[in-house]
Design a protein around this motif. Structure first.
Motif, PDB file in Angstrom:
ATOM      1  N   MET A 270       0.880  -1.040  -0.079  1.00 19.25           N
ATOM      2  CA  MET A 270       0.040  -0.066  -0.175  1.00 19.25           C
ATOM      3  C   MET A 270       1.091   1.208  -0.055  1.00 19.25           C
ATOM      4  O   MET A 270       1.664   1.296   1.017  1.00 19.25           O
ATOM      5  CB  MET A 270      -1.037   0.109   1.242  1.00 19.25           C
ATOM      6  CG  MET A 270      -1.828   1.113   1.220  1.00 19.25           C
ATOM      7  SD  MET A 270      -3.002   1.083   2.577  1.00 19.25           S
ATOM      8  CE  MET A 270      -4.091  -0.308   1.979  1.00 19.25           C
ATOM      9  N   LYS A 271       0.684   2.055  -0.878  1.00 20.71           N
ATOM     10  CA  LYS A 271       1.424   3.434  -1.280  1.00 20.71           C
ATOM     11  C   LYS A 271       1.079   4.505   0.112  1.00 20.71           C
ATOM     12  O   LYS A 271       0.028   4.466   0.538  1.00 20.71           O
ATOM     13  CB  LYS A 271       1.129   4.051  -2.263  1.00 20.71           C
ATOM     14  CG  LYS A 271       1.785   3.472  -3.921  1.00 20.71           C
ATOM     15  CD  LYS A 271       3.109   3.321  -3.833  1.00 20.71           C
ATOM     16  CE  LYS A 271       3.736   2.575  -4.979  1.00 20.71           C
ATOM     17  NZ  LYS A 271       3.653   3.419  -6.266  1.00 20.71           N
ATOM     18  N   LYS A 272       2.193   4.913   0.623  1.00 28.84           N
ATOM     19  CA  LYS A 272       1.983   5.809   1.754  1.00 28.84           C
ATOM     20  C   LYS A 272       1.890   7.091   1.035  1.00 28.84           C
ATOM     21  O   LYS A 272       3.070   7.723   0.593  1.00 28.84           O
ATOM     22  CB  LYS A 272       3.054   5.614   2.659  1.00 28.84           C
ATOM     23  CG  LYS A 272       3.099   6.564   3.936  1.00 28.84           C
ATOM     24  CD  LYS A 272       4.125   6.420   4.909  1.00 28.84           C
ATOM     25  CE  LYS A 272       3.815   7.454   6.035  1.00 28.84           C
ATOM     26  NZ  LYS A 272       4.984   7.015   7.153  1.00 28.84           N
TER      27      LYS A 272
ATOM     28  N   LYS B 209      -8.038  16.752   6.750  1.00 28.02           N
ATOM     29  CA  LYS B 209      -8.948  15.320   7.076  1.00 28.02           C
ATOM     30  C   LYS B 209     -10.457  15.379   6.724  1.00 28.02           C
ATOM     31  O   LYS B 209     -10.992  14.160   6.535  1.00 28.02           O
ATOM     32  CB  LYS B 209      -8.751  15.293   8.688  1.00 28.02           C
ATOM     33  CG  LYS B 209      -9.267  16.243   9.639  1.00 28.02           C
ATOM     34  CD  LYS B 209      -9.064  15.843  10.899  1.00 28.02           C
ATOM     35  CE  LYS B 209      -9.715  17.291  11.817  1.00 28.02           C
ATOM     36  NZ  LYS B 209      -9.435  16.989  13.337  1.00 28.02           N
TER      37      LYS B 209
ATOM     38  N   LYS C 161     -13.097   5.956   1.249  1.00 27.05           N
ATOM     39  CA  LYS C 161     -11.997   4.981   1.320  1.00 27.05           C
ATOM     40  C   LYS C 161     -11.087   4.985   0.250  1.00 27.05           C
ATOM     41  O   LYS C 161     -11.875   4.853  -0.848  1.00 27.05           O
ATOM     42  CB  LYS C 161     -12.299   3.748   1.986  1.00 27.05           C
ATOM     43  CG  LYS C 161     -11.009   2.897   2.482  1.00 27.05           C
ATOM     44  CD  LYS C 161     -11.410   1.564   3.160  1.00 27.05           C
ATOM     45  CE  LYS C 161     -10.178   0.868   3.391  1.00 27.05           C
ATOM     46  NZ  LYS C 161      -9.262   1.465   4.208  1.00 27.05           N
TER      47      LYS C 161
ATOM     48  N   TYR D 287      -4.883   3.611  -0.298  1.00 25.17           N
ATOM     49  CA  TYR D 287      -3.683   4.214   0.170  1.00 25.17           C
ATOM     50  C   TYR D 287      -3.503   4.426   1.579  1.00 25.17           C
ATOM     51  O   TYR D 287      -4.741   4.796   2.278  1.00 25.17           O
ATOM     52  CB  TYR D 287      -3.302   5.386  -0.688  1.00 25.17           C
ATOM     53  CG  TYR D 287      -3.643   5.456  -2.128  1.00 25.17           C
ATOM     54  CD1 TYR D 287      -2.859   4.385  -2.801  1.00 25.17           C
ATOM     55  CD2 TYR D 287      -4.662   6.095  -2.644  1.00 25.17           C
ATOM     56  CE1 TYR D 287      -3.282   4.407  -4.263  1.00 25.17           C
ATOM     57  CE2 TYR D 287      -4.894   5.949  -3.889  1.00 25.17           C
ATOM     58  CZ  TYR D 287      -4.384   4.952  -4.803  1.00 25.17           C
ATOM     59  OH  TYR D 287      -4.598   5.284  -6.106  1.00 25.17           O
ATOM     60  N   GLU D 288      -2.308   4.485   2.242  1.00 27.05           N
ATOM     61  CA  GLU D 288      -2.192   4.941   3.583  1.00 27.05           C
ATOM     62  C   GLU D 288      -1.801   6.552   3.372  1.00 27.05           C
ATOM     63  O   GLU D 288      -0.970   7.077   2.845  1.00 27.05           O
ATOM     64  CB  GLU D 288      -1.025   4.457   4.308  1.00 27.05           C
ATOM     65  CG  GLU D 288      -0.858   4.774   5.600  1.00 27.05           C
ATOM     66  CD  GLU D 288       0.500   4.268   6.133  1.00 27.05           C
ATOM     67  OE1 GLU D 288       1.101   4.817   7.218  1.00 27.05           O
ATOM     68  OE2 GLU D 288       1.084   3.117   5.467  1.00 27.05           O
ATOM     69  N   ILE D 289      -3.099   7.464   3.955  1.00 26.37           N
ATOM     70  CA  ILE D 289      -2.672   8.800   3.635  1.00 26.37           C
ATOM     71  C   ILE D 289      -2.830   9.570   4.997  1.00 26.37           C
ATOM     72  O   ILE D 289      -3.507   9.499   5.918  1.00 26.37           O
ATOM     73  CB  ILE D 289      -4.182   9.121   2.935  1.00 26.37           C
ATOM     74  CG1 ILE D 289      -4.182   8.527   1.624  1.00 26.37           C
ATOM     75  CG2 ILE D 289      -4.187  10.847   2.790  1.00 26.37           C
ATOM     76  CD1 ILE D 289      -5.552   8.925   0.799  1.00 26.37           C
ATOM     77  N   ASP D 290      -1.737  10.341   5.217  1.00 26.18           N
ATOM     78  CA  ASP D 290      -1.562  11.477   6.064  1.00 26.18           C
ATOM     79  C   ASP D 290      -1.872  12.743   5.794  1.00 26.18           C
ATOM     80  O   ASP D 290      -2.084  12.905   4.426  1.00 26.18           O
ATOM     81  CB  ASP D 290       0.004  11.652   6.627  1.00 26.18           C
ATOM     82  CG  ASP D 290       0.410   9.994   7.396  1.00 26.18           C
ATOM     83  OD1 ASP D 290      -0.556   9.545   7.951  1.00 26.18           O
ATOM     84  OD2 ASP D 290       1.364   9.820   7.472  1.00 26.18           O
ATOM     85  N   THR D 291      -1.998  13.537   6.568  1.00 23.75           N
ATOM     86  CA  THR D 291      -2.567  14.989   6.184  1.00 23.75           C
ATOM     87  C   THR D 291      -1.667  16.208   6.875  1.00 23.75           C
ATOM     88  O   THR D 291      -1.383  15.945   8.025  1.00 23.75           O
ATOM     89  CB  THR D 291      -4.280  15.316   6.218  1.00 23.75           C
ATOM     90  OG1 THR D 291      -4.386  15.319   7.678  1.00 23.75           O
ATOM     91  CG2 THR D 291      -4.838  14.445   5.473  1.00 23.75           C
TER      92      THR D 291
ATOM     93  N   TYR E  24       7.421   9.795   2.035  1.00 23.28           N
ATOM     94  CA  TYR E  24       6.178   9.243   1.526  1.00 23.28           C
ATOM     95  C   TYR E  24       6.403   8.951  -0.017  1.00 23.28           C
ATOM     96  O   TYR E  24       7.499   9.373  -0.715  1.00 23.28           O
ATOM     97  CB  TYR E  24       5.169  10.453   1.531  1.00 23.28           C
ATOM     98  CG  TYR E  24       4.718  10.773   2.784  1.00 23.28           C
ATOM     99  CD1 TYR E  24       3.430  10.032   3.321  1.00 23.28           C
ATOM    100  CD2 TYR E  24       5.312  11.730   3.517  1.00 23.28           C
ATOM    101  CE1 TYR E  24       2.998  10.365   4.606  1.00 23.28           C
ATOM    102  CE2 TYR E  24       4.864  12.133   4.774  1.00 23.28           C
ATOM    103  CZ  TYR E  24       3.871  11.366   5.302  1.00 23.28           C
ATOM    104  OH  TYR E  24       3.161  11.652   6.559  1.00 23.28           O
TER     105      TYR E  24
END
Length: 327
Positions: free
Chosen positions: A1-3, A29, A37, A40-44, A74
């Motif tokens: 899974m891409k970050k 967010k 959904k 991907y693994e997503i941060d903000t 990332y």
């Protein structure tokens, strides 16, 4: 899974209605929650909350620094941004972050995310997909197209098809089978070195019949260090009565680079074709060839920020640095 990382800066995509009109309010967010959904693994990180009309050189530097800081953490970065100055930001980031090691994808929307039938969800989903699959570089994703950032121009004020890739095909388009990659630009690879030194004391002049060349000297006397002139057709400029050609020659003798581009959105400027262009070329005007105005002005800012003299600027504009020009 891409970050992946979403850097939010405001713009219409994050705006809500108020008594004073649309104002950026939503956080990254909130945008993620409204598109559902994703695989991907997503941060903000909410780095700004501005209408893009207020995004200026100081914000370009700040955004570039944030991207540079996060690039090794990332697989790709999405930058949500207002549409009005997005093409300028995409072009400037291309020069500030040359040889970036990951895909960085700018996107936004014509309608806020919380409005029914907004274009925001699809644009944001496309941006994440591009950030997960594109080669390293700076891109802009909008209305089912992924485009090279330094080749984009906003061409419509309200239509969802707001951006076009000028003089080169889009990188990719959305089809019934997903993202179809149709253009593979030869972008320089290597180790990114952040360089945010720019000089914003430049101007863009759109030539029109009757323009007084003396105004160019007023700009120079007020501290303007470089000028992009949008000439006619292939870049022609008048020399009868109001002698633009002579004015350009004088500016160049003062050490002020003058970039000659075309008012036409598509195809190139070519100062060699007509007498009105050749005279400007002989005076030292620098052809923008098939660059967008957004790319030409940001390239000029960046060149002057490096302390380049007139001859160095001329040589710099004869090179394809980030895919911005066809040599």
């Amino acid at each position: 899974m891409k970050k992946l990382l979403l850097l939010s800066t405001g713009g219409t995509i994050a705006s809500r209605a108020s008594n004073n009109g649309l104002i950026p309010q939503d956080k990254g967010k909130d945008l993620i929650a409204m598109i559902g959904k994703l695989p991907y693994e997503i941060d903000t990180d909410d780095i700004l909350q501005l209408d893009s009309s207020n995004i200026q050189p100081e914000e370009w530097k700040f955004i570039a620094e944030k991207i540079y800081k996060y690039r090794t953490d990332y697989d790709g970065i999405v930058l949500s941004h207002g549409t009005d100055t997005m093409a300028y930001t995409a072009s400037m980031l291309s020069f500030m972050l040359q040889k970036i090691e990951i895909p960085v994808v700018l996107t936004g929307s014509q309608v806020p995310m919380d409005v029914v039938l907004s274009d925001a969800p699809d644009n944001l989903r496309l941006a994440f997909a591009a950030a997960a699959t594109c080669k390293p570089g700076i891109y802009l994703a909008f209305n089912r197209k992924v485009m090279l950032g330094c080749r984009t121009v906003k061409v419509r004020t309200t239509n969802f098809d707001a951006f076009e890739s000028v003089n080169v095909p889009p990188i990719a388009e959305v089809t019934s089978d997903g993202i179809e990659y149709i253009h593979d630009p030869e972008l320089k690879q290597g180790k990114c070195q952040l360089n945010t030194k720019i000089d914003p004391h430049v101007a863009v002049v759109k030539l029109f019949p009757g323009f007084d060349p003396k105004l160019l000297f007023a700009m120079a006397d007020s501290g303007c260090k470089g000028i992009v002139i949008e000439g006619y057709g292939l870049g022609g400029m008048n020399y009868i009565r109001r002698n633009m050609v002579a004015a350009i020659g004088e500016l160049i003798r003062r050490g002020i680079p003058v970039i000659a581009s075309s008012q036409c959105l598509y195809e190139r400027s070519d100062l060699t074709r007509y007498e009105v262009g050749r005279l400007a070329l002989l005076e030292g005007a620098i052809s923008a060839r098939d660059m967008t105005t957004e790319s030409a002005i940001t390239k000029l800012m960046w060149a002057l920020g490096q302390g380049m003299n007139l001859e160095e600027v001329k040589g710099f504009f004869e090179q394809d640095i980030v895919g911005e020009i066809t040599i």
